[in-house]
Design a protein around this motif. Structure first.
Motif, PDB file in Angstrom:
ATOM      1  N   MET A   1      -2.885 -29.839  56.203  1.00 22.89           N
ATOM      2  CA  MET A   1      -2.740 -29.026  55.024  1.00 22.89           C
ATOM      3  C   MET A   1      -3.561 -29.652  53.908  1.00 22.89           C
ATOM      4  SD  MET A   1       1.415 -28.570  54.982  1.00 22.89           S
ATOM      5  CE  MET A   1       1.721 -30.340  54.973  1.00 22.89           C
ATOM      6  N   GLU A   2      -4.157 -28.809  53.102  1.00 24.98           N
ATOM      7  CA  GLU A   2      -4.907 -29.296  51.947  1.00 24.98           C
ATOM      8  C   GLU A   2      -4.126 -29.025  50.674  1.00 24.98           C
ATOM      9  OE1 GLU A   2      -8.841 -27.658  51.864  1.00 24.98           O
ATOM     10  OE2 GLU A   2      -9.563 -29.132  53.309  1.00 24.98           O
ATOM     11  N   PHE A   3      -4.168 -30.010  49.762  1.00 22.86           N
ATOM     12  CA  PHE A   3      -3.518 -29.873  48.470  1.00 22.86           C
ATOM     13  C   PHE A   3      -4.492 -30.282  47.389  1.00 22.86           C
ATOM     14  CE2 PHE A   3       0.038 -30.331  51.327  1.00 22.86           C
ATOM     15  CZ  PHE A   3       0.952 -29.402  50.834  1.00 22.86           C
ATOM     16  N   SER A   4      -4.441 -29.586  46.284  1.00 19.17           N
ATOM     17  CA  SER A   4      -5.266 -29.907  45.134  1.00 19.17           C
ATOM     18  C   SER A   4      -4.487 -30.845  44.230  1.00 19.17           C
ATOM     19  CB  SER A   4      -5.605 -28.610  44.387  1.00 19.17           C
ATOM     20  OG  SER A   4      -6.370 -28.903  43.245  1.00 19.17           O
ATOM     21  N   THR A   5      -5.164 -31.907  43.765  1.00 20.71           N
ATOM     22  CA  THR A   5      -4.531 -32.848  42.844  1.00 20.71           C
ATOM     23  C   THR A   5      -5.449 -33.048  41.650  1.00 20.71           C
ATOM     24  OG1 THR A   5      -5.516 -34.891  43.710  1.00 20.71           O
ATOM     25  CG2 THR A   5      -3.523 -34.089  44.816  1.00 20.71           C
ATOM     26  N   LYS A   6      -4.861 -33.306  40.518  1.00 18.17           N
ATOM     27  CA  LYS A   6      -5.643 -33.543  39.296  1.00 18.17           C
ATOM     28  C   LYS A   6      -6.435 -34.851  39.399  1.00 18.17           C
ATOM     29  CE  LYS A   6      -5.153 -33.877  34.316  1.00 18.17           C
ATOM     30  NZ  LYS A   6      -4.241 -33.834  33.186  1.00 18.17           N
ATOM     31  N   ARG A   7      -5.811 -35.874  39.941  1.00 18.38           N
ATOM     32  CA  ARG A   7      -6.411 -37.208  39.959  1.00 18.38           C
ATOM     33  C   ARG A   7      -7.392 -37.426  41.120  1.00 18.38           C
ATOM     34  NH1 ARG A   7      -5.301 -42.163  37.586  1.00 18.38           N
ATOM     35  NH2 ARG A   7      -3.605 -41.210  36.449  1.00 18.38           N
ATOM     36  N   PHE A   8      -7.111 -36.853  42.286  1.00 22.76           N
ATOM     37  CA  PHE A   8      -7.891 -37.160  43.486  1.00 22.76           C
ATOM     38  C   PHE A   8      -8.657 -35.966  44.053  1.00 22.76           C
ATOM     39  CE2 PHE A   8      -4.228 -40.043  43.370  1.00 22.76           C
ATOM     40  CZ  PHE A   8      -4.877 -41.258  43.319  1.00 22.76           C
ATOM     41  N   GLY A   9      -8.596 -34.829  43.376  1.00 25.39           N
ATOM     42  CA  GLY A   9      -9.246 -33.636  43.911  1.00 25.39           C
ATOM     43  C   GLY A   9      -8.440 -33.095  45.078  1.00 25.39           C
ATOM     44  N   THR A  10      -9.119 -32.523  46.041  1.00 30.27           N
ATOM     45  CA  THR A  10      -8.436 -31.971  47.212  1.00 30.27           C
ATOM     46  C   THR A  10      -8.161 -33.091  48.209  1.00 30.27           C
ATOM     47  OG1 THR A  10      -9.528 -29.855  46.905  1.00 30.27           O
ATOM     48  CG2 THR A  10      -8.594 -30.283  49.071  1.00 30.27           C
ATOM     49  N   ILE A  11      -6.913 -33.149  48.672  1.00 30.66           N
ATOM     50  CA  ILE A  11      -6.533 -34.160  49.662  1.00 30.66           C
ATOM     51  C   ILE A  11      -6.001 -33.467  50.908  1.00 30.66           C
ATOM     52  CG2 ILE A  11      -6.060 -35.994  47.983  1.00 30.66           C
ATOM     53  CD1 ILE A  11      -3.036 -35.339  48.335  1.00 30.66           C
ATOM     54  N   GLU A  12      -6.191 -34.109  52.031  1.00 30.69           N
ATOM     55  CA  GLU A  12      -5.669 -33.626  53.306  1.00 30.69           C
ATOM     56  C   GLU A  12      -4.362 -34.365  53.579  1.00 30.69           C
ATOM     57  OE1 GLU A  12      -5.409 -31.426  56.737  1.00 30.69           O
ATOM     58  OE2 GLU A  12      -7.012 -31.232  55.252  1.00 30.69           O
ATOM     59  N   VAL A  13      -3.300 -33.624  53.831  1.00 30.41           N
ATOM     60  CA  VAL A  13      -1.978 -34.213  54.076  1.00 30.41           C
ATOM     61  C   VAL A  13      -1.439 -33.656  55.380  1.00 30.41           C
ATOM     62  CG1 VAL A  13       0.378 -34.458  53.204  1.00 30.41           C
ATOM     63  CG2 VAL A  13      -1.537 -34.416  51.597  1.00 30.41           C
ATOM     64  N   LYS A  14      -1.054 -34.562  56.262  1.00 30.33           N
ATOM     65  CA  LYS A  14      -0.421 -34.140  57.511  1.00 30.33           C
ATOM     66  C   LYS A  14       1.064 -33.900  57.261  1.00 30.33           C
ATOM     67  CE  LYS A  14      -3.684 -36.765  60.208  1.00 30.33           C
ATOM     68  NZ  LYS A  14      -3.959 -38.027  60.831  1.00 30.33           N
ATOM     69  N   GLU A  15       1.640 -33.020  58.036  1.00 28.27           N
ATOM     70  CA  GLU A  15       3.060 -32.679  57.867  1.00 28.27           C
ATOM     71  C   GLU A  15       3.948 -33.921  57.929  1.00 28.27           C
ATOM     72  OE1 GLU A  15       6.055 -30.388  56.809  1.00 28.27           O
ATOM     73  OE2 GLU A  15       4.063 -29.536  57.114  1.00 28.27           O
ATOM     74  N   ASN A  16       3.594 -34.889  58.788  1.00 24.54           N
ATOM     75  CA  ASN A  16       4.432 -36.092  58.935  1.00 24.54           C
ATOM     76  C   ASN A  16       4.251 -37.088  57.792  1.00 24.54           C
ATOM     77  OD1 ASN A  16       1.943 -37.171  59.585  1.00 24.54           O
ATOM     78  ND2 ASN A  16       2.601 -38.068  61.506  1.00 24.54           N
ATOM     79  N   GLN A  17       3.396 -36.776  56.815  1.00 21.13           N
ATOM     80  CA  GLN A  17       3.218 -37.622  55.634  1.00 21.13           C
ATOM     81  C   GLN A  17       4.047 -37.123  54.445  1.00 21.13           C
ATOM     82  OE1 GLN A  17      -1.157 -37.143  55.670  1.00 21.13           O
ATOM     83  NE2 GLN A  17      -1.211 -39.378  55.489  1.00 21.13           N
ATOM     84  N   VAL A  18       4.564 -35.926  54.535  1.00 21.39           N
ATOM     85  CA  VAL A  18       5.287 -35.324  53.412  1.00 21.39           C
ATOM     86  C   VAL A  18       6.684 -35.935  53.303  1.00 21.39           C
ATOM     87  CG1 VAL A  18       6.219 -33.179  52.446  1.00 21.39           C
ATOM     88  CG2 VAL A  18       4.004 -33.163  53.627  1.00 21.39           C
ATOM     89  N   LEU A  19       6.998 -36.410  52.110  1.00 22.49           N
ATOM     90  CA  LEU A  19       8.330 -36.917  51.802  1.00 22.49           C
ATOM     91  C   LEU A  19       9.056 -35.864  50.983  1.00 22.49           C
ATOM     92  CD1 LEU A  19       7.660 -40.566  50.589  1.00 22.49           C
ATOM     93  CD2 LEU A  19       8.669 -39.867  52.741  1.00 22.49           C
ATOM     94  N   THR A  20      10.300 -35.615  51.321  1.00 22.46           N
ATOM     95  CA  THR A  20      11.097 -34.660  50.563  1.00 22.46           C
ATOM     96  C   THR A  20      12.180 -35.404  49.803  1.00 22.46           C
ATOM     97  OG1 THR A  20      10.696 -32.969  52.225  1.00 22.46           O
ATOM     98  CG2 THR A  20      12.543 -32.598  50.736  1.00 22.46           C
ATOM     99  N   PHE A  21      12.262 -35.121  48.526  1.00 25.31           N
ATOM    100  CA  PHE A  21      13.326 -35.639  47.678  1.00 25.31           C
ATOM    101  C   PHE A  21      14.198 -34.427  47.338  1.00 25.31           C
ATOM    102  CE2 PHE A  21      10.152 -38.854  47.385  1.00 25.31           C
ATOM    103  CZ  PHE A  21      10.820 -40.040  47.126  1.00 25.31           C
ATOM    104  N   PRO A  22      15.262 -34.162  48.109  1.00 30.52           N
ATOM    105  CA  PRO A  22      16.066 -32.952  47.921  1.00 30.52           C
ATOM    106  C   PRO A  22      16.595 -32.762  46.497  1.00 30.52           C
ATOM    107  CG  PRO A  22      16.662 -34.024  49.972  1.00 30.52           C
ATOM    108  CD  PRO A  22      15.733 -34.959  49.241  1.00 30.52           C
TER     109      PRO A  22
END
Length: 150
Positions: A1-22
């Motif tokens: 998945m690609e995400f846009s960030t202000k600081r780093f531009g577009t980053i590639e993030v794998k599903e297993n890298q996502v942390l959820t803070f409920p």
């Protein structure tokens, strides 16, 4: 998945890298999905990037790398939602405040981010120990660490 960030531009993030803070973070309850990115080769400084808001991110660090004696105690109810059978399996990260003069950098040891890496969930938890505050100086302990490893 690609995400846009202000600081780093577009980053590639794998599903297993996502942390959820409920529950989100203190003061940022509506932002729940994050990714941790390394900022240096030594692995001390990291960046907690929100995947819900491209402009939201926090400088973080592993407190045990800088503060060797850091050993916070939490109320059991605060850790229950993380689902770790052994608290030793949890990872602690702390939010840093980095002013223009980096020598005045502080870190919040009072309310670390507590993460269960196997479930990829986390929670910001306030320790029950009064000796930890939201503004511990980082520069001198970090300088001492560099001398020991340097």
């Amino acid at each position: 998945m690609e995400f846009s960030t202000k600081r780093f531009g577009t980053i590639e993030v794998k599903e297993n890298q996502v942390l959820t803070f409920p529950e989100g973070l203190i003061g940022f309850q509506s932002f729940r999905r994050f990714v941790v990115m390394d900022l240096d080769n030594a692995g001390i400084f990291k960046w907690l990037q929100s995947l819900d808001d491209e402009s939201l991110g926090f400088a973080i660090l592993d407190p045990k790398m800088v503060f060797r004696d850091y050993d916070p105690v939490f109320a059991e109810k605060d850790l229950d939602s993380l689902g770790a059978p052994d608290p030793g399996q949890l990872i602690l990260l702390c939010v840093a405040t980095v002013p223009r003069d980096v020598r005045k950098m502080t870190v919040n040891l009072q309310a670390p981010l507590v993460i269960n890496p196997s479930k990829r969930i986390g929670k910001q938890v306030i320790t029950v120990m009064p000796e930890y505050t939201t503004k511990h100086q980082v520069f001198l302990p970090l300088q001492n660490l560099m001398k020991r490893t340097g």
